[in-house]
Each structure stands twice: as structure tokens, then as C-alpha cells.
Design an enzyme around this catalytic site. Structure first.
Site, PDB file in Angstrom:
ATOM      1  N   HIS A  71       0.836  -1.200   0.000  1.00  0.00           N
ATOM      2  CA  HIS A  71       0.000   0.000   0.000  1.00  0.00           C
ATOM      3  C   HIS A  71       0.873   1.252   0.000  1.00  0.00           C
ATOM      4  CE1 HIS A  71      -0.388   0.949   4.637  1.00  0.00           C
ATOM      5  NE2 HIS A  71       0.845   0.812   4.281  1.00  0.00           N
ATOM      6  N   CYS A  73       5.049   4.982   5.412  1.00  0.00           N
ATOM      7  CA  CYS A  73       3.896   4.414   4.700  1.00  0.00           C
ATOM      8  C   CYS A  73       3.458   5.283   3.528  1.00  0.00           C
ATOM      9  CB  CYS A  73       2.733   4.173   5.662  1.00  0.00           C
ATOM     10  SG  CYS A  73       2.873   2.615   6.560  1.00  0.00           S
ATOM     11  N   HIS A 115       5.014  -0.219  -0.468  1.00  0.00           N
ATOM     12  CA  HIS A 115       5.764  -1.123   0.409  1.00  0.00           C
ATOM     13  C   HIS A 115       4.760  -2.116   0.958  1.00  0.00           C
ATOM     14  CE1 HIS A 115       3.922   1.819   2.961  1.00  0.00           C
ATOM     15  NE2 HIS A 115       3.855   0.857   3.869  1.00  0.00           N
ATOM     16  N   HIS A 161       3.101  -4.983   3.892  1.00  0.00           N
ATOM     17  CA  HIS A 161       2.905  -5.376   5.286  1.00  0.00           C
ATOM     18  C   HIS A 161       2.409  -6.816   5.307  1.00  0.00           C
ATOM     19  CE1 HIS A 161       3.323  -1.438   7.227  1.00  0.00           C
ATOM     20  NE2 HIS A 161       2.645  -0.918   6.213  1.00  0.00           N
ATOM     21  N   ASP A 192      -4.674 -10.705  -0.858  1.00  0.00           N
ATOM     22  CA  ASP A 192      -3.351 -11.297  -0.661  1.00  0.00           C
ATOM     23  C   ASP A 192      -2.457 -11.081  -1.886  1.00  0.00           C
ATOM     24  OD1 ASP A 192      -1.418 -12.731   0.840  1.00  0.00           O
ATOM     25  OD2 ASP A 192      -1.841 -14.525  -0.355  1.00  0.00           O
ATOM     26  N   HIS A 193      -1.248 -10.592  -1.637  1.00  0.00           N
ATOM     27  CA  HIS A 193      -0.267 -10.291  -2.687  1.00  0.00           C
ATOM     28  C   HIS A 193      -0.789  -9.278  -3.697  1.00  0.00           C
ATOM     29  CE1 HIS A 193       1.831 -13.622  -0.836  1.00  0.00           C
ATOM     30  NE2 HIS A 193       2.908 -13.278  -1.511  1.00  0.00           N
ATOM     31  N   GLU A 240      -1.387  -4.622  11.510  1.00  0.00           N
ATOM     32  CA  GLU A 240      -0.537  -4.199  10.390  1.00  0.00           C
ATOM     33  C   GLU A 240       0.919  -4.524  10.684  1.00  0.00           C
ATOM     34  OE1 GLU A 240      -1.146  -0.627   7.562  1.00  0.00           O
ATOM     35  OE2 GLU A 240       0.081   0.114   9.216  1.00  0.00           O
TER      36      GLU A 240
HETATM   37 NI    NI Z   1       2.527   0.939   5.444  1.00  0.00          NI
END
Ligand code: NI
Length: 137
Positions: free
Chosen positions: A16, A35, A41, A43, A81-82, A126
Site C-alpha cells: 500500500h 507508509c 511497500h 505489510h 493477498d499479494h 498491520e
Molecule cells: Ni505501510
């Protein structure tokens, strides 16, 4: 019948970027820190879905956990996911994918599929130390 809460844990990895589209990269960096990296990047999100209701006297279940497992897989894991949440997930096209907003989206997707006599709550991590809960308020 007694009211009991059942829980199912799940996991997804996703990328995200947190940002406000009308702000400069500098202001976004000041508010959202790492972020807001414009290159995104990832999580490792840990999810717990909790379902509260009366035990069914016939089955002994509040909710069949294999049904809950499949719902989480089809509604959440397969969707998130992914994935790059900002780019690939419709709910976040114009909604900042903070852990708070992701938890609300997860709640709403599951709420639509679970009968209303059951209360649900979403806990979303997260990072191992940063997590939120949402129960529909
Ligand atoms: Ni982040």
C-alpha cells in the site's frame, strides 16, 4: 442458549501507500511517514474475525468455522493477498488504505455474508504491535 464468541485467524500480505492526493510528497511524508513511500511497500497483515451468537442447540455451533474459513478466503484473502491495495482493490481506489480503513472494508464484506443474528468483530494487525478492532459502530 449461552452466547459464545468464536474466532478465526487469517493472514495476507499486501502493498500500500498512504497519501492524500491533494498533498505534496513532502506533506504526505510528514503525516504518513514511511507508509507514504510513493513506490509502495508491503505489510504482513494478521486478521482475526470474531463471531458472537447463541450456540445452536442442534449443531452445538455458533457458526460453522469451516464456513467462516471459506468466507474469509473468498472475500478477503483472495481479494487482498499479494495485491497492491491502492491499485488493485476497488475499495481503496479513493479510500486511504490505513489499517483502520482496511478493517472497516473487511468488516463490511463479511457483514454482508453472515446472518444478522450474529455479531461480528474484526481485529487487524498491520505490524506485530500496531492493530485495530472494528465491530460496526
Ligand atoms: Ni505501510
Amino acid at each position: 442458549m449461552p452466547k459464545v464468541t468464536v474466532h478465526r485467524k487469517a493472514h495476507f500480505n499486501a502493498a500500500h501507500r498512504l497519501f492524500h492526493p491533494e498533498w505534496s510528497d513532502e506533506k504526505n511524508a510528514a503525516v504518513f511517514g514511511k507508509c507514504s513511500n510513493p513506490h509502495y511497500h508491503g505489510h504482513n497483515y494478521d486478521l482475526t474475525v470474531s463471531v458472537t451468537g447463541e450456540i445452536d442447540p442442534i449443531t452445538g455451533f455458533v457458526m460453522d468455522l469451516s464456513v467462516l474459513r471459506e468466507l474469509i478466503k473468498s472475500e478477503i484473502e483472495d481479494a487482498f493477498d499479494h495485491k497492491n491495495l491502492n491499485v488493485e482493490v476497488a475499495e481503496f481506489k479513493s479510500l486511504n488504505p490505513t489499517v483502520e480503513n482496511i478493517a472497516v472494508v473487511i468488516y463490511n464484506k463479511l457483514r454482508a455474508k453472515i446472518r444478522t443474528s450474529l455479531d461480528i468483530s474484526v481485529t487487524l494487525y498491520e505490524t506485530p504491535r500496531n492493530f485495530v478492532t472494528y465491530s460496526g459502530d
